[in-house]
Design an enzyme around this catalytic site. Structure first.
Site, PDB file in Angstrom:
ATOM      1  N   GLY A   1       0.757  -1.250   0.000  1.00  0.00           N
ATOM      2  CA  GLY A   1       0.000   0.000   0.000  1.00  0.00           C
ATOM      3  C   GLY A   1       0.779   1.287   0.000  1.00  0.00           C
TER       4      GLY A   1
ATOM      5  CD  GLU B   1       0.278  -9.193   1.552  1.00  0.00           C
ATOM      6  OE1 GLU B   1      -0.605  -8.343   1.317  1.00  0.00           O
ATOM      7  OE2 GLU B   1       0.021 -10.317   2.009  1.00  0.00           O
ATOM      8  N   PRO B   2       4.352  -5.202  -0.944  1.00  0.00           N
ATOM      9  CG  PRO B   2       6.564  -4.485  -1.201  1.00  0.00           C
ATOM     10  CD  PRO B   2       5.714  -5.507  -0.494  1.00  0.00           C
TER      11      PRO B   2
ATOM     12  NE  ARG C   1      -3.285   3.472 -11.179  1.00  0.00           N
ATOM     13  CZ  ARG C   1      -3.017   4.721 -10.839  1.00  0.00           C
ATOM     14  NH1 ARG C   1      -2.492   5.554 -11.713  1.00  0.00           N
ATOM     15  NH2 ARG C   1      -3.264   5.143  -9.637  1.00  0.00           N
TER      16      ARG C   1
ATOM     17  CE1 TYR D   1      -9.219   2.035  -8.793  1.00  0.00           C
ATOM     18  CE2 TYR D   1      -7.281   2.178 -10.193  1.00  0.00           C
ATOM     19  CZ  TYR D   1      -8.160   1.429  -9.450  1.00  0.00           C
ATOM     20  OH  TYR D   1      -7.973   0.088  -9.358  1.00  0.00           O
TER      21      TYR D   1
ATOM     22  CB  CYS E   1     -17.126   4.807 -28.928  1.00  0.00           C
ATOM     23  SG  CYS E   1     -16.358   4.566 -30.531  1.00  0.00           S
ATOM     24  CD  GLU E   2     -17.161   3.560 -22.338  1.00  0.00           C
ATOM     25  OE1 GLU E   2     -17.310   4.183 -21.272  1.00  0.00           O
ATOM     26  OE2 GLU E   2     -17.241   2.336 -22.426  1.00  0.00           O
TER      27      GLU E   2
ATOM     28  CE1 TYR F   1      -2.821  -3.182  -8.393  1.00  0.00           C
ATOM     29  CE2 TYR F   1      -1.360  -1.356  -7.847  1.00  0.00           C
ATOM     30  CZ  TYR F   1      -1.963  -2.558  -7.514  1.00  0.00           C
ATOM     31  OH  TYR F   1      -1.684  -3.150  -6.300  1.00  0.00           O
TER      32      TYR F   1
HETATM   33  C1  LIG Z   1      -3.448  -4.766  -3.658  1.00  0.00           C
HETATM   34  C2  LIG Z   1      -2.843  -5.472  -2.510  1.00  0.00           C
HETATM   35  C3  LIG Z   1      -1.495  -5.288  -2.205  1.00  0.00           C
HETATM   36  C4  LIG Z   1      -0.594  -4.332  -2.953  1.00  0.00           C
HETATM   37  O1  LIG Z   1      -0.967  -3.023  -2.848  1.00  0.00           O
HETATM   38  P1  LIG Z   1       0.009  -1.890  -3.430  1.00  0.00           P
HETATM   39  O2  LIG Z   1      -0.706  -0.637  -3.192  1.00  0.00           O
HETATM   40  O3  LIG Z   1       0.191  -2.174  -4.876  1.00  0.00           O
HETATM   41  O4  LIG Z   1       1.289  -1.989  -2.683  1.00  0.00           O
HETATM   42  C5  LIG Z   1      -0.970  -6.014  -1.168  1.00  0.00           C
HETATM   43  N1  LIG Z   1      -1.717  -6.886  -0.445  1.00  0.00           N
HETATM   44  C6  LIG Z   1      -3.027  -7.085  -0.705  1.00  0.00           C
HETATM   45  C7  LIG Z   1      -3.795  -8.039   0.104  1.00  0.00           C
HETATM   46  C8  LIG Z   1      -3.638  -6.389  -1.743  1.00  0.00           C
HETATM   47  O5  LIG Z   1      -4.934  -6.573  -2.002  1.00  0.00           O
END
Ligand SMILES: *Cc1c(COP(=O)(O)O)cnc(C)c1O
Length: 421
Positions: free
Chosen positions: A239, A275-276, A314, A318, A346-347, A375
Protein backbone atom coordinates in the site's frame (compact mmCIF):
# COMPACT_ATOMS: atom_id res chain seq x y z
CA UNK A 1 14.24 7.58 -8.72
CA UNK A 2 13.72 5.59 -11.88
CA UNK A 3 15.62 4.83 -15.06
CA UNK A 4 13.54 6.76 -17.59
CA UNK A 5 15.62 9.85 -18.19
CA UNK A 6 16.38 12.24 -21.02
CA UNK A 7 19.78 11.93 -22.60
CA UNK A 8 20.88 14.23 -25.40
CA UNK A 9 17.30 15.33 -25.90
CA UNK A 10 15.72 11.88 -26.10
CA UNK A 11 13.92 9.77 -23.49
CA UNK A 12 15.78 6.59 -22.59
CA UNK A 13 14.70 3.46 -20.78
CA UNK A 14 17.98 2.66 -19.03
CA UNK A 15 20.44 2.68 -21.98
CA UNK A 16 17.87 2.17 -24.73
CA UNK A 17 16.23 5.07 -26.59
CA UNK A 18 12.47 4.77 -26.18
CA UNK A 19 12.02 5.76 -29.84
CA UNK A 20 14.07 2.71 -30.84
CA UNK A 21 11.68 0.43 -28.98
CA UNK A 22 8.72 2.20 -30.57
CA UNK A 23 10.21 1.59 -34.02
CA UNK A 24 10.64 -2.10 -33.21
CA UNK A 25 7.29 -2.90 -31.58
CA UNK A 26 4.89 -0.14 -32.68
CA UNK A 27 2.75 1.97 -30.38
CA UNK A 28 1.23 1.92 -27.87
CA UNK A 29 3.35 -0.28 -25.59
CA UNK A 30 4.58 -0.66 -22.03
CA UNK A 31 8.25 -0.68 -21.18
CA UNK A 32 9.70 -1.69 -17.81
CA UNK A 33 13.15 -1.08 -16.35
CA UNK A 34 14.83 -4.06 -14.67
CA UNK A 35 17.12 -1.76 -12.72
CA UNK A 36 14.19 0.19 -11.26
CA UNK A 37 12.28 -2.96 -10.34
CA UNK A 38 15.30 -4.42 -8.58
CA UNK A 39 16.16 -1.14 -6.90
CA UNK A 40 12.70 -0.82 -5.39
CA UNK A 41 12.64 -4.42 -4.22
CA UNK A 42 16.05 -4.03 -2.58
CA UNK A 43 15.02 -0.78 -0.88
CA UNK A 44 12.25 -2.65 0.92
CA UNK A 45 14.45 -5.63 1.62
CA UNK A 46 17.15 -3.45 3.16
CA UNK A 47 14.63 -1.31 5.02
CA UNK A 48 13.68 -4.39 7.06
CA UNK A 49 17.25 -5.50 7.73
CA UNK A 50 17.60 -6.58 11.31
CA UNK A 51 14.22 -8.29 11.46
CA UNK A 52 13.52 -11.66 9.91
CA UNK A 53 11.42 -10.80 6.87
CA UNK A 54 10.20 -11.63 3.39
CA UNK A 55 9.18 -9.05 0.79
CA UNK A 56 6.32 -10.59 -1.20
CA UNK A 57 5.69 -8.70 -4.43
CA UNK A 58 1.95 -8.04 -4.88
CA UNK A 59 1.87 -9.42 -8.38
CA UNK A 60 -1.60 -8.12 -9.13
CA UNK A 61 0.20 -4.84 -9.87
CA UNK A 62 2.27 -6.40 -12.65
CA UNK A 63 2.19 -10.11 -13.32
CA UNK A 64 4.32 -10.50 -16.41
CA UNK A 65 6.43 -13.67 -16.13
CA UNK A 66 9.65 -11.81 -16.88
CA UNK A 67 9.00 -9.30 -14.10
CA UNK A 68 8.21 -12.12 -11.67
CA UNK A 69 11.33 -14.04 -12.66
CA UNK A 70 13.51 -10.96 -12.23
CA UNK A 71 12.14 -10.24 -8.74
CA UNK A 72 11.91 -13.90 -7.74
CA UNK A 73 15.56 -14.49 -8.66
CA UNK A 74 16.48 -11.48 -6.53
CA UNK A 75 14.84 -13.16 -3.53
CA UNK A 76 11.30 -11.79 -3.56
CA UNK A 77 8.33 -13.87 -2.52
CA UNK A 78 4.94 -13.32 -4.15
CA UNK A 79 1.56 -12.22 -2.85
CA UNK A 80 -1.10 -13.84 -5.04
CA UNK A 81 -4.85 -13.29 -5.14
CA UNK A 82 -6.06 -15.99 -7.53
CA UNK A 83 -5.28 -19.45 -8.82
CA UNK A 84 -4.06 -17.88 -12.04
CA UNK A 85 -1.60 -15.68 -10.19
CA UNK A 86 -0.46 -18.65 -8.13
CA UNK A 87 0.32 -20.62 -11.30
CA UNK A 88 2.04 -17.63 -12.88
CA UNK A 89 4.29 -17.27 -9.84
CA UNK A 90 5.13 -20.97 -9.98
CA UNK A 91 5.76 -20.78 -13.72
CA UNK A 92 8.21 -17.94 -13.09
CA UNK A 93 10.15 -20.23 -10.77
CA UNK A 94 9.00 -18.95 -7.38
CA UNK A 95 8.79 -21.76 -4.87
CA UNK A 96 5.57 -22.39 -3.00
CA UNK A 97 7.08 -21.63 0.39
CA UNK A 98 7.53 -18.04 -0.77
CA UNK A 99 3.98 -17.59 -2.02
CA UNK A 100 1.35 -15.97 0.17
CA UNK A 101 -2.27 -16.47 -0.91
CA UNK A 102 -4.50 -13.45 -0.25
CA UNK A 103 -8.02 -12.56 -1.37
CA UNK A 104 -11.53 -12.40 -0.02
CA UNK A 105 -13.07 -15.08 -2.24
CA UNK A 106 -10.72 -18.04 -2.61
CA UNK A 107 -12.48 -21.05 -4.08
CA UNK A 108 -11.99 -24.68 -3.02
CA UNK A 109 -10.22 -25.32 -6.34
CA UNK A 110 -7.76 -22.50 -5.67
CA UNK A 111 -7.14 -23.82 -2.16
CA UNK A 112 -6.40 -27.30 -3.52
CA UNK A 113 -4.09 -25.87 -6.15
CA UNK A 114 -2.02 -24.00 -3.59
CA UNK A 115 -2.03 -26.76 -0.97
CA UNK A 116 -0.80 -29.38 -3.39
CA UNK A 117 1.67 -27.07 -5.11
CA UNK A 118 3.04 -25.61 -1.88
CA UNK A 119 2.18 -22.36 -0.17
CA UNK A 120 3.69 -20.27 2.58
CA UNK A 121 0.34 -19.36 4.09
CA UNK A 122 -3.23 -18.44 3.29
CA UNK A 123 -4.40 -15.06 4.51
CA UNK A 124 -7.94 -15.99 5.49
CA UNK A 125 -10.62 -13.30 5.45
CA UNK A 126 -13.77 -14.85 6.93
CA UNK A 127 -15.12 -17.70 9.03
CA UNK A 128 -16.81 -19.45 6.07
CA UNK A 129 -13.49 -19.35 4.22
CA UNK A 130 -11.80 -20.78 7.29
CA UNK A 131 -14.21 -23.71 7.44
CA UNK A 132 -13.89 -24.32 3.70
CA UNK A 133 -10.09 -24.29 3.84
CA UNK A 134 -10.06 -26.69 6.79
CA UNK A 135 -12.29 -29.12 4.86
CA UNK A 136 -10.16 -28.91 1.72
CA UNK A 137 -6.92 -29.40 3.64
CA UNK A 138 -8.34 -32.29 5.68
CA UNK A 139 -9.59 -34.01 2.53
CA UNK A 140 -6.01 -33.88 1.21
CA UNK A 141 -4.58 -35.11 4.51
CA UNK A 142 -2.87 -31.75 4.95
CA UNK A 143 -2.82 -28.84 7.36
CA UNK A 144 -3.05 -25.32 5.92
CA UNK A 145 -0.90 -22.61 7.50
CA UNK A 146 -3.00 -19.47 7.98
CA UNK A 147 -3.06 -15.93 9.16
CA UNK A 148 -6.36 -14.14 9.64
CA UNK A 149 -6.71 -10.82 7.92
CA UNK A 150 -7.98 -8.33 10.45
CA UNK A 151 -9.67 -5.07 9.61
CA UNK A 152 -8.21 -2.52 12.04
CA UNK A 153 -10.78 0.19 11.18
CA UNK A 154 -8.30 2.90 10.28
CA UNK A 155 -8.77 5.51 7.61
CA UNK A 156 -6.07 4.98 4.98
CA UNK A 157 -6.77 8.47 3.58
CA UNK A 158 -6.66 7.24 0.01
CA UNK A 159 -9.11 6.80 -2.89
CA UNK A 160 -12.26 5.01 -1.68
CA UNK A 161 -11.93 2.32 -4.35
CA UNK A 162 -8.55 1.30 -2.97
CA UNK A 163 -9.19 1.75 0.74
CA UNK A 164 -9.56 -1.62 2.43
CA UNK A 165 -9.07 -1.27 6.18
CA UNK A 166 -12.09 0.74 7.26
CA UNK A 167 -15.21 -0.60 8.93
CA UNK A 168 -17.64 -1.39 6.10
CA UNK A 169 -14.94 -2.49 3.63
CA UNK A 170 -15.39 -6.06 2.41
CA UNK A 171 -11.97 -7.18 3.62
CA UNK A 172 -10.88 -9.12 6.69
CA UNK A 173 -12.67 -9.58 10.01
CA UNK A 174 -13.25 -6.72 12.44
CA UNK A 175 -10.29 -6.62 14.78
CA UNK A 176 -12.51 -6.64 17.86
CA UNK A 177 -13.81 -10.08 16.82
CA UNK A 178 -10.31 -11.52 16.37
CA UNK A 179 -10.35 -13.42 19.65
CA UNK A 180 -13.37 -15.55 18.77
CA UNK A 181 -12.27 -16.03 15.14
CA UNK A 182 -8.81 -17.25 16.20
CA UNK A 183 -10.48 -19.60 18.69
CA UNK A 184 -12.51 -21.04 15.81
CA UNK A 185 -9.35 -21.40 13.70
CA UNK A 186 -7.61 -23.28 16.49
CA UNK A 187 -10.53 -25.68 16.74
CA UNK A 188 -10.52 -26.63 13.06
CA UNK A 189 -8.45 -29.72 12.25
CA UNK A 190 -7.17 -28.60 8.84
CA UNK A 191 -5.69 -25.27 9.95
CA UNK A 192 -2.53 -24.15 11.69
CA UNK A 193 -2.45 -20.54 12.85
CA UNK A 194 0.91 -18.89 12.14
CA UNK A 195 0.17 -15.20 12.38
CA UNK A 196 -1.88 -12.11 11.66
CA UNK A 197 -2.44 -10.27 8.39
CA UNK A 198 -3.46 -6.69 7.72
CA UNK A 199 -3.67 -4.60 4.54
CA UNK A 200 -5.38 -1.25 4.79
CA UNK A 201 -5.32 0.06 1.24
CA UNK A 202 -3.28 1.22 -1.69
CA UNK A 203 -1.50 4.44 -2.71
CA UNK A 204 -1.10 5.61 0.90
CA UNK A 205 0.89 8.80 1.04
CA UNK A 206 1.40 9.01 4.79
CA UNK A 207 2.84 6.63 7.38
CA UNK A 208 0.34 7.44 10.14
CA UNK A 209 -2.45 5.11 8.98
CA UNK A 210 0.05 2.24 8.72
CA UNK A 211 1.39 3.01 12.15
CA UNK A 212 -2.08 3.15 13.70
CA UNK A 213 -2.90 -0.22 12.13
CA UNK A 214 0.39 -1.81 13.18
CA UNK A 215 -0.03 -0.61 16.77
CA UNK A 216 -3.37 -2.42 16.82
CA UNK A 217 -1.75 -5.53 15.33
CA UNK A 218 0.91 -5.37 18.02
CA UNK A 219 -1.69 -5.30 20.80
CA UNK A 220 -3.52 -8.14 19.11
CA UNK A 221 -0.32 -10.20 18.87
CA UNK A 222 0.20 -9.90 22.62
CA UNK A 223 -3.43 -10.72 23.31
CA UNK A 224 -3.61 -13.75 21.01
CA UNK A 225 -0.36 -15.14 22.40
CA UNK A 226 -1.83 -14.83 25.89
CA UNK A 227 -4.82 -16.79 24.61
CA UNK A 228 -2.52 -19.60 23.54
CA UNK A 229 -2.04 -18.94 19.82
CA UNK A 230 1.33 -19.17 18.19
CA UNK A 231 1.88 -15.88 16.39
CA UNK A 232 5.22 -16.21 14.65
CA UNK A 233 4.55 -14.07 11.60
CA UNK A 234 2.94 -10.72 10.82
CA UNK A 235 1.92 -9.94 7.27
CA UNK A 236 1.69 -6.15 7.07
CA UNK A 237 0.25 -5.89 3.57
CA UNK A 238 1.29 -3.42 0.90
CA UNK A 239 0.00 0.00 0.00
CA UNK A 240 2.87 2.46 0.18
CA UNK A 241 2.17 5.11 -2.45
CA UNK A 242 4.29 6.61 -5.21
CA UNK A 243 4.59 10.21 -6.49
CA UNK A 244 2.38 10.20 -9.59
CA UNK A 245 2.59 13.96 -9.81
CA UNK A 246 6.29 14.46 -9.26
CA UNK A 247 6.18 18.21 -9.04
CA UNK A 248 4.14 18.22 -5.83
CA UNK A 249 4.09 14.82 -4.14
CA UNK A 250 6.63 13.20 -1.86
CA UNK A 251 5.20 10.08 -0.20
CA UNK A 252 7.31 8.34 2.46
CA UNK A 253 10.16 6.13 1.27
CA UNK A 254 10.55 2.41 1.98
CA UNK A 255 13.38 3.32 4.34
CA UNK A 256 11.03 5.47 6.48
CA UNK A 257 8.41 2.75 6.35
CA UNK A 258 10.91 0.09 7.42
CA UNK A 259 12.15 2.21 10.30
CA UNK A 260 8.58 2.67 11.51
CA UNK A 261 7.90 -1.09 11.28
CA UNK A 262 11.01 -1.84 13.31
CA UNK A 263 10.11 0.80 15.88
CA UNK A 264 6.53 -0.44 16.34
CA UNK A 265 7.01 -4.20 15.98
CA UNK A 266 10.72 -4.77 16.50
CA UNK A 267 10.52 -6.23 20.00
CA UNK A 268 7.76 -8.76 19.29
CA UNK A 269 10.09 -11.54 18.08
CA UNK A 270 8.08 -12.09 14.90
CA UNK A 271 8.90 -12.60 11.27
CA UNK A 272 7.63 -9.76 9.06
CA UNK A 273 6.09 -10.10 5.63
CA UNK A 274 5.20 -7.12 3.49
CA UNK A 275 3.31 -7.10 0.19
CA UNK A 276 4.29 -4.03 -1.81
CA UNK A 277 3.06 -3.89 -5.40
CA UNK A 278 2.81 -0.35 -6.68
CA UNK A 279 5.98 0.91 -5.05
CA UNK A 280 8.03 -1.82 -6.72
CA UNK A 281 6.48 -1.77 -10.18
CA UNK A 282 4.75 1.62 -10.56
CA UNK A 283 7.65 3.87 -11.43
CA UNK A 284 9.46 1.00 -13.11
CA UNK A 285 7.22 1.31 -16.17
CA UNK A 286 5.95 3.81 -18.71
CA UNK A 287 3.34 3.55 -21.41
CA UNK A 288 4.38 5.00 -24.74
CA UNK A 289 1.78 6.25 -27.19
CA UNK A 290 1.69 8.23 -30.40
CA UNK A 291 -0.26 11.38 -31.14
CA UNK A 292 -2.80 10.77 -33.91
CA UNK A 293 -4.54 14.12 -34.21
CA UNK A 294 -4.72 17.55 -32.70
CA UNK A 295 -8.36 18.55 -32.77
CA UNK A 296 -9.65 22.04 -32.08
CA UNK A 297 -12.79 22.04 -29.91
CA UNK A 298 -14.93 25.07 -29.13
CA UNK A 299 -13.02 26.05 -26.08
CA UNK A 300 -10.29 23.44 -25.86
CA UNK A 301 -7.75 21.48 -27.78
CA UNK A 302 -7.92 17.69 -27.89
CA UNK A 303 -4.80 15.62 -28.15
CA UNK A 304 -6.03 12.35 -29.64
CA UNK A 305 -3.55 9.53 -29.08
CA UNK A 306 -3.35 5.86 -30.06
CA UNK A 307 -3.42 4.66 -26.44
CA UNK A 308 -6.78 4.39 -24.74
CA UNK A 309 -8.59 3.49 -21.53
CA UNK A 310 -8.46 -0.20 -22.45
CA UNK A 311 -4.64 0.01 -22.36
CA UNK A 312 -4.35 2.11 -19.18
CA UNK A 313 -7.59 2.35 -17.26
CA UNK A 314 -6.44 4.16 -14.10
CA UNK A 315 -7.43 7.68 -15.17
CA UNK A 316 -10.91 6.53 -16.27
CA UNK A 317 -11.40 4.25 -13.27
CA UNK A 318 -9.94 6.22 -10.39
CA UNK A 319 -9.51 9.69 -11.86
CA UNK A 320 -5.80 8.92 -11.51
CA UNK A 321 -3.09 11.34 -12.54
CA UNK A 322 -0.10 10.36 -14.71
CA UNK A 323 2.70 12.66 -15.74
CA UNK A 324 2.72 12.80 -19.54
CA UNK A 325 5.91 13.85 -21.29
CA UNK A 326 7.18 14.03 -24.87
CA UNK A 327 9.74 11.40 -25.85
CA UNK A 328 11.74 14.12 -27.60
CA UNK A 329 12.83 16.50 -24.88
CA UNK A 330 11.99 20.19 -25.21
CA UNK A 331 14.55 22.82 -24.39
CA UNK A 332 13.79 24.94 -21.33
CA UNK A 333 11.34 27.70 -22.18
CA UNK A 334 9.91 25.85 -25.20
CA UNK A 335 6.30 26.47 -26.11
CA UNK A 336 3.73 24.72 -23.92
CA UNK A 337 0.09 23.98 -24.62
CA UNK A 338 -3.04 22.92 -22.75
CA UNK A 339 -4.76 19.76 -23.89
CA UNK A 340 -7.53 17.36 -23.12
CA UNK A 341 -5.63 14.14 -23.76
CA UNK A 342 -7.96 11.43 -25.02
CA UNK A 343 -7.95 8.01 -26.64
CA UNK A 344 -9.97 6.78 -29.63
CA UNK A 345 -12.53 4.75 -27.64
CA UNK A 346 -16.21 5.58 -28.00
CA UNK A 347 -16.72 6.74 -24.41
CA UNK A 348 -16.20 10.14 -22.89
CA UNK A 349 -14.48 8.37 -20.01
CA UNK A 350 -11.63 7.60 -22.39
CA UNK A 351 -9.82 10.70 -21.19
CA UNK A 352 -6.35 10.63 -19.67
CA UNK A 353 -6.21 14.27 -18.62
CA UNK A 354 -8.28 17.42 -18.92
CA UNK A 355 -6.77 20.85 -19.29
CA UNK A 356 -3.27 19.42 -18.98
CA UNK A 357 -0.48 21.86 -19.55
CA UNK A 358 2.51 20.21 -21.19
CA UNK A 359 5.02 20.71 -23.98
CA UNK A 360 3.30 21.44 -27.28
CA UNK A 361 3.41 18.26 -29.37
CA UNK A 362 2.64 17.45 -32.99
CA UNK A 363 0.86 14.57 -34.75
CA UNK A 364 3.00 11.41 -35.02
CA UNK A 365 5.04 12.41 -32.00
CA UNK A 366 5.66 9.93 -29.20
CA UNK A 367 4.57 10.70 -25.66
CA UNK A 368 5.13 8.73 -22.47
CA UNK A 369 2.88 8.15 -19.47
CA UNK A 370 5.05 7.91 -16.40
CA UNK A 371 4.39 5.64 -13.43
CA UNK A 372 2.47 3.14 -15.54
CA UNK A 373 4.25 -0.04 -14.42
CA UNK A 374 1.65 -0.92 -11.79
CA UNK A 375 -2.04 -1.56 -12.46
CA UNK A 376 -1.40 -0.78 -16.13
CA UNK A 377 -0.96 -3.81 -18.37
CA UNK A 378 -2.62 -6.09 -15.81
CA UNK A 379 -5.86 -4.11 -15.98
CA UNK A 380 -5.90 -3.77 -19.76
CA UNK A 381 -8.53 -5.26 -22.00
CA UNK A 382 -9.41 -5.55 -25.66
CA UNK A 383 -12.41 -3.24 -25.45
CA UNK A 384 -13.28 -1.81 -28.88
CA UNK A 385 -11.36 -4.81 -30.32
CA UNK A 386 -8.05 -3.15 -29.67
CA UNK A 387 -5.44 -5.91 -29.25
CA UNK A 388 -3.61 -6.02 -25.89
CA UNK A 389 -0.54 -3.84 -26.20
CA UNK A 390 2.97 -5.32 -25.93
CA UNK A 391 5.17 -5.24 -22.86
CA UNK A 392 8.91 -4.73 -23.16
CA UNK A 393 11.63 -5.23 -20.55
CA UNK A 394 14.87 -3.29 -20.65
CA UNK A 395 18.10 -4.25 -18.94
CA UNK A 396 21.04 -1.98 -19.61
CA UNK A 397 21.37 -1.62 -23.36
CA UNK A 398 19.21 -4.61 -24.22
CA UNK A 399 15.47 -4.94 -24.51
CA UNK A 400 13.08 -7.79 -25.15
CA UNK A 401 9.38 -8.07 -25.87
CA UNK A 402 8.00 -9.92 -22.85
CA UNK A 403 4.42 -10.03 -24.13
CA UNK A 404 3.68 -9.85 -27.83
CA UNK A 405 0.88 -7.78 -29.26
CA UNK A 406 -1.60 -10.36 -30.59
CA UNK A 407 -2.33 -10.14 -34.30
CA UNK A 408 -5.86 -9.22 -35.30
CA UNK A 409 -6.37 -12.85 -36.34
CA UNK A 410 -5.23 -14.15 -32.96
CA UNK A 411 -7.59 -11.77 -31.23
CA UNK A 412 -10.54 -12.56 -33.47
CA UNK A 413 -9.97 -16.32 -33.51
CA UNK A 414 -10.32 -16.55 -29.75
CA UNK A 415 -14.07 -16.47 -30.37
CA UNK A 416 -15.78 -19.56 -31.70
CA UNK A 417 -18.95 -19.54 -33.73
CA UNK A 418 -21.26 -22.46 -32.83
CA UNK A 419 -21.84 -25.00 -35.59
CA UNK A 420 -25.57 -24.35 -35.46
CA UNK A 421 -25.19 -20.72 -36.50
C1 LIG B 1 -3.45 -4.77 -3.66
C2 LIG B 1 -2.84 -5.47 -2.51
C3 LIG B 1 -1.49 -5.29 -2.20
C4 LIG B 1 -0.59 -4.33 -2.95
O1 LIG B 1 -0.97 -3.02 -2.85
P1 LIG B 1 0.01 -1.89 -3.43
O2 LIG B 1 -0.71 -0.64 -3.19
O3 LIG B 1 0.19 -2.17 -4.88
O4 LIG B 1 1.29 -1.99 -2.68
C5 LIG B 1 -0.97 -6.01 -1.17
N1 LIG B 1 -1.72 -6.89 -0.44
C6 LIG B 1 -3.03 -7.09 -0.70
C7 LIG B 1 -3.80 -8.04 0.10
C8 LIG B 1 -3.64 -6.39 -1.74
O5 LIG B 1 -4.93 -6.57 -2.00
Amino acid sequence: MDHFLYRDGALYAEDVPVAEIAAAVGTPFYVYSSATLLRHFRLFDEALDGMEHLVCFAMKSNSNQAVLKLLGDAGAGMDVVSGGEYLRAKAAGVSGDKIVFSGVGKTADEMRLALTGGVRQFNVESEPEMRRLSEVATSLGMVAPITVRVNPDVDAKTHEKISTGKKGDKFGIPIDRASEVYALAASLPGLKVVGIDVHIGSQLTQLEPFELAYEKVKDLTIQLRAEGHEIIRLDLGGGLGIPYERSNEAPPLPTDYGAMVKRVLGDLDVEIEIEPGRLISGNAGIMVSKVIYLKEGDDRQFLIIDGAMNDLVRPAMYGAYHDIIPVNERPAGAQSATYDIVGPICESGDTFAKGRSMAAVAPDELIAFRSAGAYGAVMSSEYNSRPLIPEVLVQGDQFAVIRQRPTFDEMINRDTIPEWL
